[in-house]
Design an enzyme around this catalytic site. Structure first.
Site, mmCIF file in Angstrom:
data_model
loop_
_atom_site.group_PDB
_atom_site.id
_atom_site.type_symbol
_atom_site.label_atom_id
_atom_site.label_comp_id
_atom_site.label_asym_id
_atom_site.label_seq_id
_atom_site.Cartn_x
_atom_site.Cartn_y
_atom_site.Cartn_z
ATOM 1 N N LYS A 40 0.825 -1.216 0.000
ATOM 2 C CA LYS A 40 0.000 0.000 0.000
ATOM 3 C C LYS A 40 0.862 1.271 0.000
ATOM 4 O O LYS A 40 0.427 2.296 -0.498
ATOM 5 C CB LYS A 40 -0.945 0.006 1.195
ATOM 6 N N ARG A 135 -5.906 1.218 17.435
ATOM 7 C CA ARG A 135 -6.553 1.259 16.135
ATOM 8 C C ARG A 135 -7.466 0.034 16.111
ATOM 9 O O ARG A 135 -8.292 -0.099 16.995
ATOM 10 C CB ARG A 135 -5.505 1.304 14.998
HETATM 11 C C1 LIG Z 1 -0.009 -0.744 6.779
HETATM 12 C C2 LIG Z 1 -0.092 -1.989 7.557
HETATM 13 C C3 LIG Z 1 1.037 -2.816 7.690
HETATM 14 C C4 LIG Z 1 2.383 -2.440 7.118
HETATM 15 O O1 LIG Z 1 2.895 -1.302 7.739
HETATM 16 P P1 LIG Z 1 4.383 -0.772 7.443
HETATM 17 O O2 LIG Z 1 4.661 0.167 8.544
HETATM 18 O O3 LIG Z 1 4.334 -0.129 6.102
HETATM 19 O O4 LIG Z 1 5.295 -1.938 7.455
HETATM 20 C C5 LIG Z 1 0.893 -3.992 8.407
HETATM 21 N N1 LIG Z 1 -0.283 -4.333 8.964
HETATM 22 C C6 LIG Z 1 -1.388 -3.575 8.854
HETATM 23 C C7 LIG Z 1 -2.651 -4.027 9.510
HETATM 24 C C8 LIG Z 1 -1.332 -2.377 8.154
HETATM 25 O O5 LIG Z 1 -2.424 -1.619 8.050
#
Ligand SMILES: *Cc1c(COP(=O)(O)O)cnc(C)c1O
Length: 364
Positions: A40, A135
């Protein structure tokens, strides 16, 4: 007819990116941890996603269905994982597109089960525990164990694949060994209740990678979901002081073109109100300085403070929607209109730049 100009360009070095995935993949593999490559941060760009697969990730993950949906038709065969807990309104697509989803709500789980039955599938779910980052995730762990049992015993088209946690995103909570052990303890309570082992204990994102490097990840954590630490490799080396040997922090760079160079006062001249975004800005008066204007702005990357100017001696002064203003007084080379300035990027700017249709992506 409008002929699309060449700049700004986002330069993406796929070899550097793949090297980064391989390094993280190897680090994790040595500790018995599967890697979900999170795409993402680069808005799911297909050539980037392909590097995650080639480097040997076990899963491809994103928080957005529109990024996961096109992967199959581009030949990616890895299991796909939906990271954001699904909206009720998207459960049909989640079941159709994804092999795994992260979940924290009983109604959504029920809806996923119904959809999986309609589509004649078994959909894999990972239940999320909130261990303090505030969250997504179950706060009440008794409730979590009860829901796990319901999934296991009553939802025949769901498979309870495991549990997961996310820290360090909203609440800035660190992925300490103790924090991650909380997740393992919850997993073991669930295992006791359902009478079998869970396959997956998913211990977080880039911030949990520190536990792999330090070799103090709790024994049973066997999956991490990593995006930033692979794409940018910024947080661990630059915020936490980890030496990430052999990894690159410049797989992504943006180039923009100079559209004006002039000597001007450094303090605005006239009565001072608000800028284009409704903010009151303090301007430092440094006398007459040479300034360069480049053809890229907040619409393209969001916040100029999240850009790193690579031109020696140049400093980013500010930006409006479509312009970025640099102080170039101390730049040695003789900058002129048409010259190109390169910038390094951080997470927020990467998300915007990769997502923008106005930015040409150049793969090298
Ligand atoms: C965005 C996200 C990740 C990855 O996060 P990074 O900091 O880019 O490694 C992992 N798990 C969830 C649930 C996320 O939303």
């Amino acid at each position: 007819m409008y002929k699309k100009a060449g700049y700004p360009k986002l330069i993406i070095d796929l070899n550097k990116l793949r090297t980064n995935v391989e390094k993280v993949q190897n680090m994790c593999e040595d500790k018995g941890v599967e890697l979900a490559g999170v795409i993402k941060g680069c808005s799911g760009l297909i050539p980037c996603a392909q590097q995650f697969e080639r480097a040997g990730c076990a899963y491809i993950a994103s928080s957005r269905l529109e990024q996961l949906q096109p992967l199959r038709e581009h030949g990616i065969q890895l299991p796909l994982m939906m990271l954001r807990v699904p909206m009720l309104s998207e459960v049909e697509d989640v079941v159709e597109i994804c092999d795994y989803s992260l979940n924290s709500d009983l109604d959504v789980l029920k809806a996923l089960n119904v959809q999986a039955r309609i589509q004649d599938k078994k959909h894999n779910v990972i239940l999320m525990a909130d261990c303090g980052d505030l969250r997504e995730g179950f706060w009440d762990k008794d409730e979590m164990v009860d829901v796990a049992e319901m999934v296991e015993k009553e939802m025949r088209n769901l498979h309870l694949a495991g549990v997961g946690v996310n820290v360090g995103c909203y609440g800035s909570v660190m992925a300490t060994p103790e924090k991650l052990q909380e997740l393992v303890d919850i997993a073991e309570r669930i295992e006791e209740r359902i009478g079998r082992e869970l396959e997956i204990i998913s211990g977080g994102a880039t911030s949990s990678l520190m536990r792999v490097v330090d070799d103090n990840l709790p024994e049973r954590v066997n999956m991490l979901r990593v995006g930033e630490g692979i794409l940018l490799n910024y947080d661990l080396p630059h915020l936490y002081g980890y030496e990430m040997e052999g990894m690159y922090d410049d797989a992504f760079r943006v180039r923009a073109e100079i559209i004006e160079v002039r000597d001007k006062p450094s303090h605005p001249v006239g009565e001072i109100g608000f800028d284009a975004f409704g903010h009151r800005i303090q301007y430092e008066d440094r006398g007459i300085r040479r300034r360069a204007l480049v053809g890229i702005g907040k619409c393209d990357y969001g916040d100029p403070d999240e850009l790193i100017c690579c031109e020696p001696g140049a400093e980013i002064l500010g930006a409006s929607s479509d312009h970025t203003i640099l102080d170039v007084q101390d730049v040695k080379r003789n900058l002129r209109v048409g010259d190109i300035i390169e910038f390094g990027i951080k997470y927020a700017t990467l998300v915007y730049l990769t997502n923008s249709p106005n930015i040409e992506k150049v793969y090298i």
